[in-house]
Design an enzyme around this catalytic site. Structure first.
Site, short mmCIF file in Angstrom:
data_model
loop_
_atom_site.label_atom_id
_atom_site.label_comp_id
_atom_site.label_asym_id
_atom_site.label_seq_id
_atom_site.Cartn_x
_atom_site.Cartn_y
_atom_site.Cartn_z
N GLY A 103 53.03 37.25 44.81
CA GLY A 103 52.51 37.82 43.35
C GLY A 103 51.83 39.02 43.72
CD GLN B 108 47.26 42.61 44.25
OE1 GLN B 108 48.12 41.84 43.47
NE2 GLN B 108 47.09 42.33 45.62
CB CYS C 12 44.62 38.72 48.84
SG CYS C 12 44.49 39.85 47.45
CG LEU C 13 50.38 41.33 48.97
CD1 LEU C 13 51.60 41.92 48.08
CD2 LEU C 13 51.12 41.21 50.44
CG HIS D 234 45.49 35.16 43.91
ND1 HIS D 234 44.97 35.03 45.30
CD2 HIS D 234 45.71 36.82 44.18
CE1 HIS D 234 45.09 36.09 45.93
NE2 HIS D 234 45.40 37.12 45.44
CD GLU D 235 48.92 38.14 41.87
OE1 GLU D 235 48.29 39.03 41.77
OE2 GLU D 235 49.22 37.71 42.94
CG HIS E 263 44.43 40.52 42.04
ND1 HIS E 263 43.52 41.19 43.10
CD2 HIS E 263 45.32 39.92 42.93
CE1 HIS E 263 43.82 40.86 44.25
NE2 HIS E 263 44.71 40.19 44.38
ZN ZN Z 1 45.62 39.19 46.00
#
Ligand code: ZN
Length: 180
Positions: free
Chosen positions: A45, A50, A93-94, A135-136, A139
């Site tokens: 995702g 991000q 998480c990236l 999660h997104e 963000h």
């Molecule tokens: Zn993340």
């Protein structure tokens, strides 16, 4: 199409609520870049902020983990209308490389969003897709997985967070503006 730099924890853009998408005509190259970046980084995702873009838009592809009828998801101006149940799952998480945390979230959500053409949808989601959406969505509101755990758990990754944030601030200073 291009792989963009993933913005890390500590960068101010990840602490802001993102702006709603109003113009749907110019999104395709941004969405292509987001998919390129997500696959390059082996993520499932990715939210627009991000990669440094202040827009309420995210993508998900969990087909590598869970069989789905539809593998590629694009969600714009999303809103979680209702949620219920609870489940625990280890999330990465990236934007917080190498940190993994068990996060408790509702199991079921009713989710309203627009697709890339601006058409509105309301769907019931559950399981991994519901989790990835939450999660997104976090963000896009400036919330990280480390904000979803207890202080004691957060302490266990405090050093990693400091290191990541130091690097992120340096990178933010040298980053060029992204043009949409
Ligand atoms: Zn993340």
């Amino acid at each position: 199409m291009a792989v963009r730099e993933v913005v890390h924890y500590g960068d101010p853009i990840l602490r802001k609520a993102c702006k709603p998408v109003k113009d749907f005509k110019k999104l395709s190259s941004l969405i292509d870049d987001m998919f390129d970046t997500m696959y390059e980084e082996s993520g499932v995702g990715l939210a627009a902020n991000q990669i440094g873009v202040d827009l309420n838009l995210f993508i998900i592809d969990i087909s590598g983990i869970e069989e789905e009828t539809e593998s590629v998801h694009i969600f714009i101006n999303g809103e979680i209308m209702e949620s219920s149940g609870e489940s625990w799952f280890e999330e990465g998480c990236l934007s917080i490389p190498d940190v993994r945390l068990e996060v408790k979230r509702p199991e079921f959500i009713q989710f309203k969003y627009q697709d890339e053409n601006g058409t509105e949808h309301i769907e019931e989601m559950r399981g991994l897709l519901a989790r990835a959406i939450q999660h997104e969505m976090d963000h896009l509101k400036g919330v990280f997985i480390v904000d979803r755990v207890t202080k004691t758990v957060k302490m266990t990754v405090e050093n990693d967070l400091k290191m990541i944030a130091q690097g992120a601030v340096t990178r933010a200073k040298t980053r060029k503006a992204f043009v949409l």
